[in-house]
Design a protein around this motif. Sequence first.
Motif, PDB file in Angstrom:
ATOM      1  N   PHE A 124       0.903  -1.082  -0.019  1.00 48.60           N
ATOM      2  CA  PHE A 124       0.022   0.010  -0.029  1.00 48.60           C
ATOM      3  C   PHE A 124       0.864   1.260   0.053  1.00 48.60           C
ATOM      4  O   PHE A 124       0.626   2.181  -0.768  1.00 48.60           O
ATOM      5  N   PHE A 125       2.000   1.215   0.639  1.00 47.19           N
ATOM      6  CA  PHE A 125       2.638   2.398   0.715  1.00 47.19           C
ATOM      7  C   PHE A 125       3.945   2.320  -0.148  1.00 47.19           C
ATOM      8  O   PHE A 125       4.179   3.361  -0.707  1.00 47.19           O
ATOM      9  N   CYS A 126       4.573   1.180  -0.246  1.00 44.64           N
ATOM     10  CA  CYS A 126       5.808   1.262  -0.770  1.00 44.64           C
ATOM     11  C   CYS A 126       5.756   0.344  -1.986  1.00 44.64           C
ATOM     12  O   CYS A 126       6.757  -0.324  -2.429  1.00 44.64           O
ATOM     13  N   GLY A 127       4.782   0.070  -2.590  1.00 49.76           N
ATOM     14  CA  GLY A 127       4.779  -0.845  -3.924  1.00 49.76           C
ATOM     15  C   GLY A 127       5.203  -0.147  -5.010  1.00 49.76           C
ATOM     16  O   GLY A 127       5.401   1.078  -5.044  1.00 49.76           O
ATOM     17  N   ASP A 128       5.492  -1.002  -6.131  1.00 49.43           N
ATOM     18  CA  ASP A 128       5.960  -0.332  -7.264  1.00 49.43           C
ATOM     19  C   ASP A 128       4.877   0.158  -8.204  1.00 49.43           C
ATOM     20  O   ASP A 128       5.008  -0.221  -9.388  1.00 49.43           O
ATOM     21  N   ASN A 129       3.782   0.521  -7.767  1.00 51.81           N
ATOM     22  CA  ASN A 129       2.529   0.758  -8.619  1.00 51.81           C
ATOM     23  C   ASN A 129       2.307   2.474  -8.597  1.00 51.81           C
ATOM     24  O   ASN A 129       2.511   2.961  -7.521  1.00 51.81           O
ATOM     25  N   ASP A 130       1.331   2.733  -9.305  1.00 52.51           N
ATOM     26  CA  ASP A 130       0.757   4.110  -9.084  1.00 52.51           C
ATOM     27  C   ASP A 130       0.029   4.355  -7.737  1.00 52.51           C
ATOM     28  O   ASP A 130      -0.063   5.407  -7.194  1.00 52.51           O
ATOM     29  N   PHE A 131      -0.644   3.426  -7.673  1.00 47.01           N
ATOM     30  CA  PHE A 131      -1.602   3.622  -6.196  1.00 47.01           C
ATOM     31  C   PHE A 131      -0.778   3.878  -5.156  1.00 47.01           C
ATOM     32  O   PHE A 131      -0.847   4.768  -4.389  1.00 47.01           O
ATOM     33  N   ALA A 132       0.630   3.259  -4.886  1.00 50.36           N
ATOM     34  CA  ALA A 132       1.363   3.420  -3.710  1.00 50.36           C
ATOM     35  C   ALA A 132       1.782   4.741  -3.775  1.00 50.36           C
ATOM     36  O   ALA A 132       2.138   5.403  -2.999  1.00 50.36           O
ATOM     37  N   ARG A 133       2.368   5.150  -5.297  1.00 46.24           N
ATOM     38  CA  ARG A 133       3.061   6.406  -5.094  1.00 46.24           C
ATOM     39  C   ARG A 133       2.042   7.592  -5.094  1.00 46.24           C
ATOM     40  O   ARG A 133       2.426   8.407  -4.205  1.00 46.24           O
ATOM     41  N   GLU A 134       0.779   7.329  -5.453  1.00 43.13           N
ATOM     42  CA  GLU A 134      -0.240   8.307  -5.056  1.00 43.13           C
ATOM     43  C   GLU A 134      -0.627   8.482  -3.536  1.00 43.13           C
ATOM     44  O   GLU A 134      -0.552   9.581  -2.971  1.00 43.13           O
ATOM     45  N   ASN A 135      -0.554   7.314  -3.015  1.00 49.12           N
ATOM     46  CA  ASN A 135      -0.510   7.293  -1.367  1.00 49.12           C
ATOM     47  C   ASN A 135       0.695   7.972  -0.893  1.00 49.12           C
ATOM     48  O   ASN A 135       0.346   8.636   0.229  1.00 49.12           O
ATOM     49  N   GLN A 136       1.755   7.857  -1.292  1.00 50.83           N
ATOM     50  CA  GLN A 136       3.113   8.585  -0.746  1.00 50.83           C
ATOM     51  C   GLN A 136       2.921   9.920  -1.074  1.00 50.83           C
ATOM     52  O   GLN A 136       3.109  10.779   0.033  1.00 50.83           O
ATOM     53  N   GLU A 137       2.449  10.444  -2.200  1.00 54.18           N
ATOM     54  CA  GLU A 137       1.915  11.895  -2.213  1.00 54.18           C
ATOM     55  C   GLU A 137       1.050  12.400  -1.587  1.00 54.18           C
ATOM     56  O   GLU A 137       1.219  13.746  -0.831  1.00 54.18           O
ATOM     57  N   ALA A 138       0.087  11.813  -1.056  1.00 51.56           N
ATOM     58  CA  ALA A 138      -1.057  12.168  -0.182  1.00 51.56           C
ATOM     59  C   ALA A 138      -0.432  12.289   1.212  1.00 51.56           C
ATOM     60  O   ALA A 138      -0.474  13.461   1.774  1.00 51.56           O
ATOM     61  N   LEU A 139       0.501  11.358   1.571  1.00 49.22           N
ATOM     62  CA  LEU A 139       0.962  11.408   2.850  1.00 49.22           C
ATOM     63  C   LEU A 139       2.111  12.857   2.973  1.00 49.22           C
ATOM     64  O   LEU A 139       1.927  13.276   3.914  1.00 49.22           O
ATOM     65  N   LYS A 140       2.732  12.765   1.925  1.00 50.93           N
ATOM     66  CA  LYS A 140       3.491  13.868   1.867  1.00 50.93           C
ATOM     67  C   LYS A 140       2.845  15.391   1.730  1.00 50.93           C
ATOM     68  O   LYS A 140       3.246  16.316   2.779  1.00 50.93           O
ATOM     69  N   ARG A 141       1.984  15.508   1.276  1.00 53.19           N
ATOM     70  CA  ARG A 141       1.067  16.490   1.409  1.00 53.19           C
ATOM     71  C   ARG A 141       0.542  16.911   2.463  1.00 53.19           C
ATOM     72  O   ARG A 141       0.575  18.012   3.186  1.00 53.19           O
ATOM     73  N   ILE A 142      -0.129  16.098   3.211  1.00 51.80           N
ATOM     74  CA  ILE A 142      -0.603  16.040   4.598  1.00 51.80           C
ATOM     75  C   ILE A 142       0.335  16.535   5.531  1.00 51.80           C
ATOM     76  O   ILE A 142       0.340  17.612   6.342  1.00 51.80           O
ATOM     77  N   LEU A 143       1.550  16.146   5.417  1.00 51.52           N
ATOM     78  CA  LEU A 143       2.447  16.439   6.468  1.00 51.52           C
ATOM     79  C   LEU A 143       2.935  17.683   6.209  1.00 51.52           C
ATOM     80  O   LEU A 143       3.304  18.582   7.127  1.00 51.52           O
ATOM     81  N   PHE A 144       3.152  18.108   4.863  1.00 50.93           N
ATOM     82  CA  PHE A 144       3.551  19.370   4.377  1.00 50.93           C
ATOM     83  C   PHE A 144       2.678  20.446   4.902  1.00 50.93           C
ATOM     84  O   PHE A 144       3.166  21.420   5.510  1.00 50.93           O
ATOM     85  N   ILE A 145       1.475  20.208   4.803  1.00 47.45           N
ATOM     86  CA  ILE A 145       0.447  21.348   5.126  1.00 47.45           C
ATOM     87  C   ILE A 145       0.382  21.342   6.559  1.00 47.45           C
ATOM     88  O   ILE A 145       0.355  22.527   7.120  1.00 47.45           O
ATOM     89  N   PHE A 146       0.472  20.162   7.335  1.00 49.59           N
ATOM     90  CA  PHE A 146       0.368  20.278   8.732  1.00 49.59           C
ATOM     91  C   PHE A 146       1.869  21.107   9.184  1.00 49.59           C
ATOM     92  O   PHE A 146       1.756  21.906   9.876  1.00 49.59           O
ATOM     93  N   ALA A 147       2.843  20.800   8.551  1.00 50.98           N
ATOM     94  CA  ALA A 147       4.019  21.562   9.198  1.00 50.98           C
ATOM     95  C   ALA A 147       4.095  23.246   8.900  1.00 50.98           C
ATOM     96  O   ALA A 147       4.465  23.876   9.535  1.00 50.98           O
ATOM     97  N   LYS A 148       3.442  23.488   7.424  1.00 49.22           N
ATOM     98  CA  LYS A 148       3.280  24.866   7.347  1.00 49.22           C
ATOM     99  C   LYS A 148       2.229  25.495   8.395  1.00 49.22           C
ATOM    100  O   LYS A 148       2.437  26.555   8.728  1.00 49.22           O
ATOM    101  N   LEU A 149       0.990  24.858   8.687  1.00 46.10           N
ATOM    102  CA  LEU A 149       0.083  25.407   9.399  1.00 46.10           C
ATOM    103  C   LEU A 149       0.664  25.351  10.945  1.00 46.10           C
ATOM    104  O   LEU A 149      -0.023  26.075  11.663  1.00 46.10           O
ATOM    105  N   ASN A 150       1.706  24.699  11.266  1.00 52.84           N
ATOM    106  CA  ASN A 150       2.097  24.631  12.691  1.00 52.84           C
ATOM    107  C   ASN A 150       3.655  25.024  12.548  1.00 52.84           C
ATOM    108  O   ASN A 150       4.579  24.192  12.910  1.00 52.84           O
ATOM    109  N   PRO A 151       3.864  26.144  12.678  1.00 53.89           N
ATOM    110  CA  PRO A 151       5.430  26.409  12.531  1.00 53.89           C
ATOM    111  C   PRO A 151       5.880  26.472  13.757  1.00 53.89           C
ATOM    112  O   PRO A 151       7.181  26.321  13.954  1.00 53.89           O
TER     113      PRO A 151
END
Lengths: 465, 184
Positions: free
Chosen positions: A261-288
């Motif tokens: 689900f997270f680290c597979g070699d397919n688009d689904f896994a990559r999409e999941n990783q991108e989503a995780l990155k976005r969430i964490l990034f936005i959280f970091a920006k909102l909570n300096p």
Amino acid sequence: MMSTGNGSNMNPKPVPAWLNSAAWASKPRSPVRASYSFGDRSSSASLVESTARPGGDLDDPLSNRAKPQETVASQEESDASALAEQAAQAQISDNSEHSSDSDENKVAKSPSSFDYRVSLFNTELSRRRIHLAELQRLSAQGIPDAGGIRATTWKVLLGFLPKNRDEWATELKKKRATYAVFREEMIINPSEVTRKKEEMEALKAAELDALEGPLQRHEISQDDHPLSLGSKSVWHQFFQDTELAEQINRDVKRTHPDMQFFCGDNDFARENQEALKRILFIFAKLNPGIRYVQGMNEVLAPLYYVFKTDVDETNANHAEEDSFFCFVELLSDFRDHFCQQLDNSAVGIRSTISQMTQLLRRHDEELWRHLEITSKVNPQFYAFRWITLLLTQEFNFADSLRLWDSLLSNPDGPLEILLRVCCAMLLCLRSRLLAGDFTTNLKLLQHYPAIDFNYLLKVADDLKN
Amino acid sequence: MVLVLALGDLHIPHRAADLPAKFKSMLVPGKIQHILSPGNLCIKEVHDYLKSLCSDVQITRGEYDEDTRYPETKQLVIGAFKLGICHGHQVVPWGDLDSLAMLQRQLDVDILITGHTHQFKAYKHEGGVIINPGSATGAYSSITYDVNPSFVLMDIDGLRVVVYVYELVDGEVKVDKIDFKKPQ
């Protein structure tokens, strides 16, 4: 037939204890059936049903508890592995009772009490006004892995979905829209920004398509170019965020490398990783204040997984938004653990760790003494990871989902039960720890062995006095 | 969003001591993905400096370069664009568009980056784009008078390129922008 509202029932009075006796069960007693005796709906038969349920690799860890559960009222003998919550209490809360006979017969005849638990949850979740305490009680025994029940339950437990079911649609829409706004604002691509600016200035499209001749130069302000160092510049901000993005990227790539689900070699896994990155990034920006700290990705991963694997399509598509808000909720209890400056303060991680060791000391002085003084195992060596990452790294993924069911459903908040579970983890290894020295103990605690979850949670509950 | 820096004709140490301070303050590592230089750096120290800005540095040989191992021309693909680099002293008449277009066809590139004239030029000619980043130090040139220090930063994004031209005019950095799209 089904009770609606706040638990109005055919029998408003609580059912007397003698009625709970197994003698009234419509089926002959067998270890599995014992949990169906009249009145006892609160069995922890979820563990049994997982063995009966085919497939479902998520429930496999639960199946190693081969012993059937008997958690009827005090007349039944409850063995050590029964959850203390249900044992002997057998709260006949009106809400959970399906007091109709036909229901009970149907259930008693059903081959798998898993379905029964599913139906319990479905009833509870389909009420117009959800009774939080009841849901918490049900969840503490483990949420069955079917039909997106876990996703919805977690959302209710974390306060993402309001208790009033009618408000769900509006709340969801509002929150998902908020996230979209965050995403727009925080995740900037400067090339896109420049492009939009040009389109606004209605640049000569003719020029872009001109075939020959010198290309025309347009003057731009000092902030609009990539090398600008101005603080207002979109580019400058973008490059400052790159470092944060890099850090998040590194950690997300290492989250659960064994899971497709997270680290597979397919688009689904990559999409999941991108989503995780976005969430964490936005959280970091909102909570300096705390920005991003390594480990937040591990706390986010189970949330995102559960929401993304929701059977309901719409919910799965909005898993990113939902997990963002739930992550914020969950972290609000634990954010002080991630702040380095608070390490030594009264709310920081050190203080929490010492709370846990004090708890251990209160219940088992000998073990505490052995760990702290004789073998000198500093609790920070093992408890730090246990507490900051909410035990996601200690057990396999499916087990930690089950554990989180209990964590999230604690009425006194997740931290309280987390400390108790950590303490229970130590108590369960008592004999081995007492026999070991620094090296063996540390090794044991940092690679916690597989354990019967039922037993662990029971021990944790016993500590609650 | 790939940032490509193109600068050349520095002639350090023969005709200029160093890049202008204002340019140097803007060029910080970590932002740029590629550096393309038509040539005439001329010494290894300048090459090392460029390497410190970005790990991917492509240089072609100018007539005053002290390192003889640089190639005459180079081609590379960045995103959807094919870029070519050549110093330009080989193409006679110097700076002539038609001759440069011939070189471009020869290399089969969409964007050709050349130098030697020490004067900034950006032309769309015969199906390709020719960019001359000028001289980053403003070094003397026998064919151009009053050379202004200039260099070029390209932002390649899909099928579009935004070219940012940095020029030092009267001690101030002026930035201009040029857009073009790759014809389908």
